[in-house]
Design a protein around this motif. Sequence first.
Motif, PDB file in Angstrom:
ATOM      1  N   TRP A  95       3.867 -13.851 -10.440  1.00  6.66           N
ATOM      2  CA  TRP A  95       4.492 -13.247  -9.616  1.00  6.66           C
ATOM      3  C   TRP A  95       4.456 -11.868 -10.630  1.00  6.66           C
ATOM      4  O   TRP A  95       4.312 -12.000 -11.599  1.00  6.66           O
ATOM      5  CB  TRP A  95       5.060 -13.109  -8.348  1.00  6.66           C
ATOM      6  CG  TRP A  95       6.327 -13.100  -9.157  1.00  6.66           C
ATOM      7  CD1 TRP A  95       7.225 -12.430 -10.792  1.00  6.66           C
ATOM      8  CD2 TRP A  95       7.576 -13.876  -8.137  1.00  6.66           C
ATOM      9  NE1 TRP A  95       8.506 -12.988 -10.478  1.00  6.66           N
ATOM     10  CE2 TRP A  95       8.982 -13.389  -9.773  1.00  6.66           C
ATOM     11  CE3 TRP A  95       7.778 -14.908  -7.250  1.00  6.66           C
ATOM     12  CZ2 TRP A  95      10.350 -14.156  -8.789  1.00  6.66           C
ATOM     13  CZ3 TRP A  95       8.753 -15.046  -6.920  1.00  6.66           C
ATOM     14  CH2 TRP A  95      10.398 -14.851  -8.010  1.00  6.66           C
ATOM     15  N   ARG A  99       7.463  -6.061  -8.596  1.00  4.28           N
ATOM     16  CA  ARG A  99       7.477  -6.185  -7.065  1.00  4.28           C
ATOM     17  C   ARG A  99       8.058  -7.076  -6.406  1.00  4.28           C
ATOM     18  O   ARG A  99       8.231  -7.440  -5.010  1.00  4.28           O
ATOM     19  CB  ARG A  99       5.729  -5.871  -6.372  1.00  4.28           C
ATOM     20  CG  ARG A  99       4.766  -4.974  -6.546  1.00  4.28           C
ATOM     21  CD  ARG A  99       4.396  -4.487  -6.306  1.00  4.28           C
ATOM     22  NE  ARG A  99       4.605  -3.918  -4.510  1.00  4.28           N
ATOM     23  CZ  ARG A  99       4.796  -3.105  -4.477  1.00  4.28           C
ATOM     24  NH1 ARG A  99       5.408  -1.614  -4.565  1.00  4.28           N
ATOM     25  NH2 ARG A  99       5.015  -3.086  -2.665  1.00  4.28           N
ATOM     26  N   ASP A 183       7.306  -6.453  -2.367  1.00  9.30           N
ATOM     27  CA  ASP A 183       6.367  -7.261  -1.634  1.00  9.30           C
ATOM     28  C   ASP A 183       7.540  -8.619  -1.670  1.00  9.30           C
ATOM     29  O   ASP A 183       6.708  -9.453   0.122  1.00  9.30           O
ATOM     30  CB  ASP A 183       4.988  -7.623  -2.686  1.00  9.30           C
ATOM     31  CG  ASP A 183       4.197  -6.839  -2.562  1.00  9.30           C
ATOM     32  OD1 ASP A 183       3.985  -5.961  -2.192  1.00  9.30           O
ATOM     33  OD2 ASP A 183       3.651  -6.756  -3.926  1.00  9.30           O
ATOM     34  N   GLU A 241       9.109 -12.055   2.054  1.00 16.03           N
ATOM     35  CA  GLU A 241       8.077 -10.846   2.272  1.00 16.03           C
ATOM     36  C   GLU A 241       7.704  -9.809   3.026  1.00 16.03           C
ATOM     37  O   GLU A 241       7.728 -10.191   4.697  1.00 16.03           O
ATOM     38  CB  GLU A 241       7.179 -12.050   1.163  1.00 16.03           C
ATOM     39  CG  GLU A 241       7.291 -12.874   0.333  1.00 16.03           C
ATOM     40  CD  GLU A 241       5.887 -14.105   0.434  1.00 16.03           C
ATOM     41  OE1 GLU A 241       5.373 -14.120  -0.515  1.00 16.03           O
ATOM     42  OE2 GLU A 241       6.594 -15.270   0.556  1.00 16.03           O
ATOM     43  N   ARG A 242       6.599  -9.620   2.582  1.00 15.36           N
ATOM     44  CA  ARG A 242       6.011  -8.427   4.383  1.00 15.36           C
ATOM     45  C   ARG A 242       4.880  -9.921   4.650  1.00 15.36           C
ATOM     46  O   ARG A 242       4.362 -10.759   3.339  1.00 15.36           O
ATOM     47  CB  ARG A 242       5.568  -7.723   3.266  1.00 15.36           C
ATOM     48  CG  ARG A 242       6.045  -6.338   2.122  1.00 15.36           C
ATOM     49  CD  ARG A 242       5.425  -5.037   1.346  1.00 15.36           C
ATOM     50  NE  ARG A 242       4.394  -4.578   3.070  1.00 15.36           N
ATOM     51  CZ  ARG A 242       4.639  -3.009   3.400  1.00 15.36           C
ATOM     52  NH1 ARG A 242       5.495  -3.097   3.570  1.00 15.36           N
ATOM     53  NH2 ARG A 242       3.549  -3.218   3.765  1.00 15.36           N
ATOM     54  N   HIS A 245       1.754  -9.687   2.774  1.00 15.14           N
ATOM     55  CA  HIS A 245       2.053 -11.111   1.046  1.00 15.14           C
ATOM     56  C   HIS A 245       1.767 -12.281   1.734  1.00 15.14           C
ATOM     57  O   HIS A 245       0.932 -12.889   0.482  1.00 15.14           O
ATOM     58  CB  HIS A 245       2.748 -10.356   0.226  1.00 15.14           C
ATOM     59  CG  HIS A 245       2.986 -10.396  -0.760  1.00 15.14           C
ATOM     60  ND1 HIS A 245       3.477 -11.847  -1.006  1.00 15.14           N
ATOM     61  CD2 HIS A 245       2.622 -10.124  -1.995  1.00 15.14           C
ATOM     62  CE1 HIS A 245       3.512 -11.802  -1.985  1.00 15.14           C
ATOM     63  NE2 HIS A 245       2.967 -10.697  -2.539  1.00 15.14           N
ATOM     64  N   ARG A 249      -1.520 -15.292   0.669  1.00  8.89           N
ATOM     65  CA  ARG A 249      -0.824 -16.589  -0.512  1.00  8.89           C
ATOM     66  C   ARG A 249      -1.212 -17.542   0.593  1.00  8.89           C
ATOM     67  O   ARG A 249      -1.381 -18.425  -0.406  1.00  8.89           O
ATOM     68  CB  ARG A 249      -0.155 -15.982  -1.443  1.00  8.89           C
ATOM     69  CG  ARG A 249       1.294 -16.253  -0.511  1.00  8.89           C
ATOM     70  CD  ARG A 249       2.662 -15.920  -1.601  1.00  8.89           C
ATOM     71  NE  ARG A 249       3.668 -16.151  -0.786  1.00  8.89           N
ATOM     72  CZ  ARG A 249       4.072 -16.940  -1.252  1.00  8.89           C
ATOM     73  NH1 ARG A 249       4.044 -18.084  -1.117  1.00  8.89           N
ATOM     74  NH2 ARG A 249       5.131 -17.561  -0.649  1.00  8.89           N
TER      75      ARG A 249
END
Length: 408
Positions: A95, A99, A183, A241-242, A245, A249
């Motif tokens: 990652w 962020r 994020d 998390e947003r 985002h 993933r």
Amino acid sequence: MSDDFHAAVTGLGLVTPAGIGVDESWRRICKGESTAAYDEELEGMPVDFTCRVPGFDADKLLGRRTAWRLDRYVHLALVAAREAVADADLDPEEWDGSRVGVVMGNALGGIGTFERQHNTMLAEGTGRMSSMLIPMMGVNMVAGYIAIDCGAQGPNLVTTTACASATTAIGTARDLLRTGRCDIVIAGGTEAGLTRPVLAGFTRMGALSGRVDDPRTASRPFDADRDGFVAAEGAGILVLERVEHAEARGARIRARVSGYGASADAHHATAPDPTGAGVSAAIGAALADAGLGPSDVDHVNAHGTSTPLNDAVEAKVLRRMFGDKPAVTSVKGVTGHSLGAAGAIEAACAVLSIEQNMVPPTANLDSQDNSVDVDVVRDKPRRMPVNAATSNSFGFGGQNAVLVLTAA
């Protein structure tokens, strides 16, 4: 007014008196099995029982080289954080650490280390004290050590609002995501304050249950015979998390943190405002933030400490705001009250209730207080649709914090 922002919950980690790990903790919480037991470290004290994490071996779980320089409150948090990050299927090696933020709630810091080093100073002098005292006892250090462990280089802080600390942390983490500062945020709470001075202080206040003859039945939220809380330790972590985002993933979104509200009673240092005005304000703010009304809430994971005043005020507010619809529970009947960690443990339980459409029972609820005019789940888990839940936390100083969690 809500801007319809939701934080995705993609990972959970728990270390509680009910067990090490989410599965073990949730299983015992759903069975309604109390964890309160005689505590040999409190031998000779008027209240000599607590809820400790069973079989926690920091050397084994973290490695001796890491464990020796950390206080127990950080030990618990690191184990929970590693579980949560793995559950979210995130690899810190991959990652963008800039962020990734960390927001943790904690009330007492490394109080166990402080007590031991103070005793060393009195007995052997300052020259025998550990050079690690300050980094081990600092309240802020748990967030720093989690960041070091996983390379999280974004905003890093600890919230301290007494027993509301972890809920405040999760709400603050959501704000970091909402503003675009992060994020991913590792958020939650931890506490390991089961020391003799701390327990003596709570005893002198009259806050603890005095059921020394039967500790397993001592924590009894909303019961007519409740007489105080049982002190506990533990840690809970949520990876937030947003949503975009998480979706990009391909992450599993377990639930959403959709609302957060906070308030102050501005009434008394340790007693709740009997009108419940501050509690009502926090719940109302959280619902408005989520864009929901009281009728949308299926489940309330209550603060429910098992103290006479807190339970009565909370129940009064829940009845006034929600009527008798939501299924109410307090997991503290099983886990005891872990102070700054409690809100994160309970938020994780709310996520699991949403995922599994199941509300765990309130342990030791034998005779519900007549003044508690809400639907408290008892005896066994209740299977029911849970699309929206609140998780309530209230702390000394009159600090109130409430989360609204919703189905993914």
